[in-house]
Design a protein around this motif. Structure first.
Motif, PDB file in Angstrom:
ATOM      1  N   GLY A   1      50.146  36.622  47.125  1.00 18.12           N
ATOM      2  CA  GLY A   1      49.864  37.661  48.110  1.00 18.12           C
ATOM      3  C   GLY A   1      50.801  37.585  49.302  1.00 18.12           C
ATOM      4  O   GLY A   1      51.345  38.608  49.744  1.00 18.12           O
ATOM      5  N   GLU A   2      51.010  36.385  49.800  1.00 18.77           N
ATOM      6  CA  GLU A   2      51.874  36.238  50.974  1.00 18.77           C
ATOM      7  C   GLU A   2      53.326  36.568  50.620  1.00 18.77           C
ATOM      8  O   GLU A   2      54.019  37.261  51.374  1.00 18.77           O
ATOM      9  CB  GLU A   2      51.763  34.814  51.534  1.00 18.77           C
ATOM     10  CG  GLU A   2      52.477  34.644  52.860  1.00 18.77           C
ATOM     11  CD  GLU A   2      52.025  33.400  53.625  1.00 18.77           C
ATOM     12  OE1 GLU A   2      51.501  32.452  52.991  1.00 18.77           O
ATOM     13  OE2 GLU A   2      52.182  33.395  54.864  1.00 18.77           O
TER      14      GLU A   2
ATOM     15  N   ALA B   1      36.511  23.158  38.705  1.00 19.97           N
ATOM     16  CA  ALA B   1      36.779  23.195  40.146  1.00 19.97           C
ATOM     17  C   ALA B   1      38.248  22.888  40.448  1.00 19.97           C
ATOM     18  O   ALA B   1      38.835  23.469  41.374  1.00 19.97           O
ATOM     19  CB  ALA B   1      35.857  22.221  40.880  1.00 19.97           C
TER      20      ALA B   1
ATOM     21  N   ARG C   1      40.138  26.010  39.825  1.00 17.47           N
ATOM     22  CA  ARG C   1      39.844  27.008  40.863  1.00 17.47           C
ATOM     23  C   ARG C   1      40.625  26.723  42.136  1.00 17.47           C
ATOM     24  O   ARG C   1      41.121  27.640  42.799  1.00 17.47           O
ATOM     25  CB  ARG C   1      38.345  27.033  41.172  1.00 17.47           C
ATOM     26  CG  ARG C   1      37.517  27.664  40.086  1.00 17.47           C
ATOM     27  CD  ARG C   1      36.136  28.047  40.584  1.00 17.47           C
ATOM     28  NE  ARG C   1      35.308  26.920  40.959  1.00 17.47           N
ATOM     29  CZ  ARG C   1      34.445  26.289  40.156  1.00 17.47           C
ATOM     30  NH1 ARG C   1      34.304  26.677  38.892  1.00 17.47           N
ATOM     31  NH2 ARG C   1      33.719  25.290  40.603  1.00 17.47           N
TER      32      ARG C   1
ATOM     33  N   ILE D   1      35.895  33.673  37.077  1.00 19.10           N
ATOM     34  CA  ILE D   1      36.427  32.597  37.926  1.00 19.10           C
ATOM     35  C   ILE D   1      35.593  31.330  37.754  1.00 19.10           C
ATOM     36  O   ILE D   1      36.124  30.220  37.731  1.00 19.10           O
ATOM     37  CB  ILE D   1      36.484  33.074  39.393  1.00 19.10           C
ATOM     38  CG1 ILE D   1      37.598  34.124  39.550  1.00 19.10           C
ATOM     39  CG2 ILE D   1      36.689  31.898  40.349  1.00 19.10           C
ATOM     40  CD1 ILE D   1      37.614  34.845  40.889  1.00 19.10           C
TER      41      ILE D   1
ATOM     42  N   ILE E   1      47.293  43.593  51.295  1.00 21.46           N
ATOM     43  CA  ILE E   1      47.287  43.082  49.925  1.00 21.46           C
ATOM     44  C   ILE E   1      45.878  43.248  49.361  1.00 21.46           C
ATOM     45  O   ILE E   1      44.908  42.840  49.995  1.00 21.46           O
ATOM     46  CB  ILE E   1      47.719  41.602  49.895  1.00 21.46           C
ATOM     47  CG1 ILE E   1      49.160  41.440  50.416  1.00 21.46           C
ATOM     48  CG2 ILE E   1      47.561  41.025  48.490  1.00 21.46           C
ATOM     49  CD1 ILE E   1      50.229  42.126  49.588  1.00 21.46           C
TER      50      ILE E   1
ATOM     51  N   LYS F   1      53.663  40.340  50.209  1.00 17.32           N
ATOM     52  CA  LYS F   1      53.645  41.015  51.512  1.00 17.32           C
ATOM     53  C   LYS F   1      54.977  40.831  52.231  1.00 17.32           C
ATOM     54  O   LYS F   1      55.537  41.791  52.772  1.00 17.32           O
ATOM     55  CB  LYS F   1      52.501  40.489  52.382  1.00 17.32           C
ATOM     56  CG  LYS F   1      52.414  41.200  53.749  1.00 17.32           C
ATOM     57  CD  LYS F   1      51.233  40.731  54.560  1.00 17.32           C
ATOM     58  CE  LYS F   1      51.327  41.181  56.014  1.00 17.32           C
ATOM     59  NZ  LYS F   1      51.007  42.588  56.214  1.00 17.32           N
TER      60      LYS F   1
ATOM     61  N   ILE G   1      46.857  32.543  44.245  1.00 13.73           N
ATOM     62  CA  ILE G   1      46.534  33.873  44.771  1.00 13.73           C
ATOM     63  C   ILE G   1      47.138  34.039  46.169  1.00 13.73           C
ATOM     64  O   ILE G   1      47.734  35.076  46.492  1.00 13.73           O
ATOM     65  CB  ILE G   1      45.003  34.070  44.812  1.00 13.73           C
ATOM     66  CG1 ILE G   1      44.433  34.224  43.398  1.00 13.73           C
ATOM     67  CG2 ILE G   1      44.624  35.267  45.687  1.00 13.73           C
ATOM     68  CD1 ILE G   1      42.901  34.185  43.345  1.00 13.73           C
ATOM     69  N   SER G   2      46.997  33.018  46.976  1.00 16.72           N
ATOM     70  CA  SER G   2      47.519  33.054  48.342  1.00 16.72           C
ATOM     71  C   SER G   2      49.048  33.155  48.335  1.00 16.72           C
ATOM     72  O   SER G   2      49.636  33.976  49.050  1.00 16.72           O
ATOM     73  CB  SER G   2      47.052  31.793  49.069  1.00 16.72           C
ATOM     74  OG  SER G   2      47.465  31.800  50.407  1.00 16.72           O
TER      75      SER G   2
ATOM     76  N   LEU H   1      43.983  27.966  41.561  1.00 17.78           N
ATOM     77  CA  LEU H   1      44.003  29.435  41.484  1.00 17.78           C
ATOM     78  C   LEU H   1      44.042  30.063  42.866  1.00 17.78           C
ATOM     79  O   LEU H   1      44.834  30.987  43.116  1.00 17.78           O
ATOM     80  CB  LEU H   1      42.788  29.949  40.713  1.00 17.78           C
ATOM     81  CG  LEU H   1      42.698  31.478  40.604  1.00 17.78           C
ATOM     82  CD1 LEU H   1      43.901  32.050  39.857  1.00 17.78           C
ATOM     83  CD2 LEU H   1      41.398  31.894  39.919  1.00 17.78           C
ATOM     84  N   ILE H   2      43.215  29.592  43.797  1.00 14.83           N
ATOM     85  CA  ILE H   2      43.194  30.235  45.119  1.00 14.83           C
ATOM     86  C   ILE H   2      44.522  30.012  45.839  1.00 14.83           C
ATOM     87  O   ILE H   2      44.999  30.903  46.563  1.00 14.83           O
ATOM     88  CB  ILE H   2      41.987  29.752  45.963  1.00 14.83           C
ATOM     89  CG1 ILE H   2      41.781  30.652  47.189  1.00 14.83           C
ATOM     90  CG2 ILE H   2      42.139  28.299  46.382  1.00 14.83           C
ATOM     91  CD1 ILE H   2      41.286  32.032  46.900  1.00 14.83           C
ATOM     92  N   GLU H   3      45.165  28.871  45.594  1.00 15.01           N
ATOM     93  CA  GLU H   3      46.492  28.651  46.202  1.00 15.01           C
ATOM     94  C   GLU H   3      47.541  29.566  45.573  1.00 15.01           C
ATOM     95  O   GLU H   3      48.440  30.056  46.264  1.00 15.01           O
ATOM     96  CB  GLU H   3      46.890  27.182  46.095  1.00 15.01           C
ATOM     97  CG  GLU H   3      46.068  26.282  47.006  1.00 15.01           C
ATOM     98  CD  GLU H   3      46.071  26.770  48.445  1.00 15.01           C
ATOM     99  OE1 GLU H   3      47.150  26.822  49.058  1.00 15.01           O
ATOM    100  OE2 GLU H   3      44.990  27.143  48.965  1.00 15.01           O
TER     101      GLU H   3
ATOM    102  N   VAL I   1      43.368  42.195  46.312  1.00 16.53           N
ATOM    103  CA  VAL I   1      43.174  41.170  45.280  1.00 16.53           C
ATOM    104  C   VAL I   1      41.944  41.550  44.476  1.00 16.53           C
ATOM    105  O   VAL I   1      40.895  41.867  45.057  1.00 16.53           O
ATOM    106  CB  VAL I   1      42.975  39.780  45.927  1.00 16.53           C
ATOM    107  CG1 VAL I   1      42.669  38.726  44.870  1.00 16.53           C
ATOM    108  CG2 VAL I   1      44.200  39.393  46.745  1.00 16.53           C
ATOM    109  N   GLY I   2      42.069  41.543  43.157  1.00 20.12           N
ATOM    110  CA  GLY I   2      40.910  41.889  42.345  1.00 20.12           C
ATOM    111  C   GLY I   2      40.899  41.167  41.022  1.00 20.12           C
ATOM    112  O   GLY I   2      41.934  41.024  40.369  1.00 20.12           O
ATOM    113  N   ALA I   3      39.714  40.702  40.639  1.00 22.71           N
ATOM    114  CA  ALA I   3      39.492  40.160  39.295  1.00 22.71           C
ATOM    115  C   ALA I   3      38.343  40.968  38.716  1.00 22.71           C
ATOM    116  O   ALA I   3      37.186  40.739  39.076  1.00 22.71           O
ATOM    117  CB  ALA I   3      39.156  38.677  39.354  1.00 22.71           C
TER     118      ALA I   3
END
Lengths: 136, 136
Positions: A69-70, A55, A58, A50, A81, A73, A65-66, A61-63, A83-85
């Motif tokens: 996941g949402e 930046a 990144r 990561i 949920i 679900k 991932i969110s 990426l987190i958005e 989450v793994g890297a």
């Protein structure tokens, strides 16, 4: 490195089906009917961690991932949920997003390296991908 | 919910030692000498999924994940950093950052749910925490 140098690792290509290209990541469905399981692969050649991303990437990426996941679900009604890297076997940076339920094939342990993959029937997989494209 | 309502889950408290409070997350050292293993716990009461955080907190979280991973890699010389947010056993949102090496106790599988925890000797743990505070 520029996005144009990106190529999906052959192992990831073999184990998954394409769902979508988001601004940063390619979204893939893991071909394992035991768990609703997405993989996000940032289209950045050479990234394995990561912190190899800059930046700005990144933050995207987190958005993503969110969002994955949402959406997963909401679509599946999963209890949790995961989450793994990890990248111990395939170094190319990729993020697993897995819908988990009490009593599923690996519960409460992690899904990685557990048991034997159960490929989807093609028509089931394609129907699920259609639902994912709408839900994510 | 406000940060003031945050309380660390008793299971996480029992399994870890405090390292630092970063802007979002409490940084903990997992008390398992088999793997250099940090846990980041966002100080947000009630959060169990990454998408439970608001976008501003998520942006901080990915930077803290990156900082922890890069620092742990630099300190330990790890071959790979594993990042995971599972929460199947402890629902409180927490992110594992684990330094992995070829041939370690769980390689190439995940660390979660594998084998038996090996607590640090207290002086070894405290020395490592001192190194972490400098390196992260």
């Amino acid at each position: 490195m520029p996005a144009s140098d990106f190529a999906l690792h052959p192992r990831l290509a073999a184990d998954t089906t394409f769902v979508a290209d988001w601004p940063l990541a390619r979204v893939l469905l893991m071909d394992d009917a035991r768990h609703p399981w997405l993989i996000l692969v940032p289209r950045r050649a050479g990234a394995t961690e990561i912190f190899d991303l800059d930046a700005a990437d990144r933050a995207v990426l987190i958005e993503e991932i969110s969002r994955a996941g949402e959406g997963l679900k909401n679509l599946t009604g999963a209890a949790k949920i995961n989450v793994g890297a990890l990248g111990n076997l395939v170094a190319q940076l990729h993020v697993h997003i897995v819908a988990r339920n009490i009593g599923d094939a690996a519960w409460p342990g992690p899904v990685w390296g557990q048991g034997t993959t159960e490929p989807y029937a093609p028509e089931v997989r394609d129907r699920f991908i259609g639902q994912l494209v709408n839900a994510l």
